[in-house]
Design a protein around this motif. Sequence first.
Motif, short mmCIF file in Angstrom:
data_model
loop_
_atom_site.label_atom_id
_atom_site.label_comp_id
_atom_site.label_asym_id
_atom_site.label_seq_id
_atom_site.Cartn_x
_atom_site.Cartn_y
_atom_site.Cartn_z
N ALA A 87 -17.21 7.56 -11.98
CA ALA A 87 -17.07 8.75 -11.13
C ALA A 87 -16.26 8.43 -9.88
O ALA A 87 -16.29 7.30 -9.38
CB ALA A 87 -18.45 9.26 -10.72
N ALA A 88 -15.57 9.43 -9.36
CA ALA A 88 -14.88 9.27 -8.09
C ALA A 88 -15.92 8.98 -7.00
O ALA A 88 -16.94 9.65 -6.92
CB ALA A 88 -14.11 10.55 -7.75
N GLY A 89 -15.67 7.96 -6.22
CA GLY A 89 -16.59 7.62 -5.14
C GLY A 89 -17.75 6.75 -5.56
O GLY A 89 -18.65 6.47 -4.76
N GLU A 90 -17.74 6.30 -6.81
CA GLU A 90 -18.84 5.47 -7.31
C GLU A 90 -18.62 4.00 -6.95
O GLU A 90 -17.48 3.53 -6.85
CB GLU A 90 -18.91 5.62 -8.84
N THR B 296 -17.23 13.10 -4.64
CA THR B 296 -17.40 14.09 -5.70
C THR B 296 -18.19 13.42 -6.82
O THR B 296 -17.62 12.76 -7.67
CB THR B 296 -16.05 14.57 -6.24
N ASP B 297 -19.51 13.57 -6.76
CA ASP B 297 -20.39 12.82 -7.65
C ASP B 297 -20.05 13.02 -9.12
O ASP B 297 -20.04 12.08 -9.90
CB ASP B 297 -21.85 13.23 -7.41
N ALA B 298 -19.77 14.26 -9.51
CA ALA B 298 -19.62 14.54 -10.93
C ALA B 298 -18.23 14.22 -11.45
O ALA B 298 -18.08 13.80 -12.59
CB ALA B 298 -19.95 16.01 -11.19
N ALA B 299 -17.21 14.38 -10.62
CA ALA B 299 -15.84 14.26 -11.13
C ALA B 299 -15.53 12.81 -11.51
O ALA B 299 -15.71 11.90 -10.71
CB ALA B 299 -14.86 14.73 -10.06
N PRO B 300 -15.03 12.60 -12.74
CA PRO B 300 -14.67 11.23 -13.10
C PRO B 300 -13.33 10.85 -12.47
O PRO B 300 -12.42 11.66 -12.39
CB PRO B 300 -14.55 11.29 -14.63
N LEU B 301 -13.24 9.63 -12.00
CA LEU B 301 -11.93 9.11 -11.57
C LEU B 301 -11.29 8.35 -12.73
O LEU B 301 -10.09 8.46 -12.96
CB LEU B 301 -12.08 8.19 -10.35
N VAL B 302 -12.13 7.59 -13.44
CA VAL B 302 -11.62 6.76 -14.54
C VAL B 302 -12.30 7.19 -15.84
O VAL B 302 -13.53 7.25 -15.90
CB VAL B 302 -11.91 5.27 -14.28
N ASP C 232 -4.79 -2.35 -26.96
CA ASP C 232 -4.13 -2.25 -28.27
C ASP C 232 -4.30 -0.83 -28.82
O ASP C 232 -3.47 -0.36 -29.59
CB ASP C 232 -4.76 -3.25 -29.25
N ALA C 233 -5.41 -0.20 -28.45
CA ALA C 233 -5.67 1.18 -28.89
C ALA C 233 -6.55 1.85 -27.86
O ALA C 233 -7.22 1.19 -27.07
CB ALA C 233 -6.38 1.17 -30.25
N GLY C 234 -6.54 3.19 -27.87
CA GLY C 234 -7.36 3.95 -26.94
C GLY C 234 -6.56 4.39 -25.72
O GLY C 234 -5.40 4.00 -25.54
N GLU C 235 -7.21 5.22 -24.91
CA GLU C 235 -6.53 5.80 -23.74
C GLU C 235 -7.33 5.55 -22.48
O GLU C 235 -8.56 5.53 -22.51
CB GLU C 235 -6.42 7.34 -23.92
N ILE C 236 -6.62 5.39 -21.38
CA ILE C 236 -7.27 5.28 -20.07
C ILE C 236 -6.60 6.28 -19.14
O ILE C 236 -5.37 6.32 -19.03
CB ILE C 236 -7.14 3.85 -19.50
N THR C 237 -7.44 7.10 -18.52
CA THR C 237 -6.94 8.08 -17.56
C THR C 237 -7.56 7.79 -16.20
O THR C 237 -8.78 7.58 -16.11
CB THR C 237 -7.30 9.51 -18.02
N VAL C 238 -6.74 7.75 -15.18
CA VAL C 238 -7.24 7.54 -13.81
C VAL C 238 -6.75 8.71 -12.98
O VAL C 238 -5.54 8.92 -12.83
CB VAL C 238 -6.76 6.21 -13.22
#
Length: 240
Positions: free
Chosen positions: A49-52, A16-22, A78-84
Amino acid sequence: MTLHDPEIALKATEQTDAAPLVVIDRVSRAYRKGKVAVPVLERHAMTIAAGEMLALVGASGCGKTTLLNLIGGADRPDAGEITVGETRITSLSDGALTDWRGRNVGFIFQFYNLLPALSARANVELPLLIHDLRAAERRARVDNALNLVGLEDRADHRPEEMSGGQQQRVAIARALVTDADLLLCDEPTGDLDQDSATRIMELLSLLNEEFGKTIVVVTHDPNVAAYAARTVRLTRPEAV
Ligand SMILES: Nc1ncnc2c1ncn2[C@@H]1O[C@H](COP(=O)(O)OP(=O)(O)OP(=O)(O)O)[C@@H](O)[C@H]1O
């Protein structure tokens, strides 16, 4: 390579080229030196991206390993967000983060990090021990992973009985055995001769192309970075 054998049960993730994984959203991380906080990452933002297949490069000490550990939930910002995927990993409790990491991420290190007293098979099986699987299912998954990296005939060898390239392939099998979507590789060829390095990078490319694994490779080697579709160069923030 036995990739197309019907018994190879690893799931092929959709490309899925466009969808971000991270998604890394304004992440900061500093280390303490005495009373001074030394910034390594400051409001760092990027998407994978997913699959990158992505190469992470930059001068020694610029924070590549730090970023890899944050993406894989082995460290916290220490700050910020990470989504996987669907999971905001920065909001998880310590226990939930460890569990998430064990199910969703495979780490591959420069010096393999295999347990010397265990056979290749037992090393590859380790990540499955937190999963609720019967012994036969674990055995089938370990056999699949060892087949995939071409080491089915070395299953009972200990690390010291294998070459560096073979040990790294065991480490890749260990990273694959849970069928994690995300493989995080820290200088995976840094300890290897050219031929072994080429074989490892061809294996990682195949996992990316055939199985849709999302792969991040930290490297100093332009030949290794050339296997990735995209290269991100990190720079160290100015010390304050
Ligand atoms: N646990 C720690 N405590 C204190 N400082 C640390 C710690 N881990 C890393 N650092 C410092 O943070 C900076 C970034 O380290 P990191 O290992 O992320 O860099 P890198 O880009 O991967 O380096 P290299 O290419 O040399 O492996 C370095 O200056 C390092 O000394």
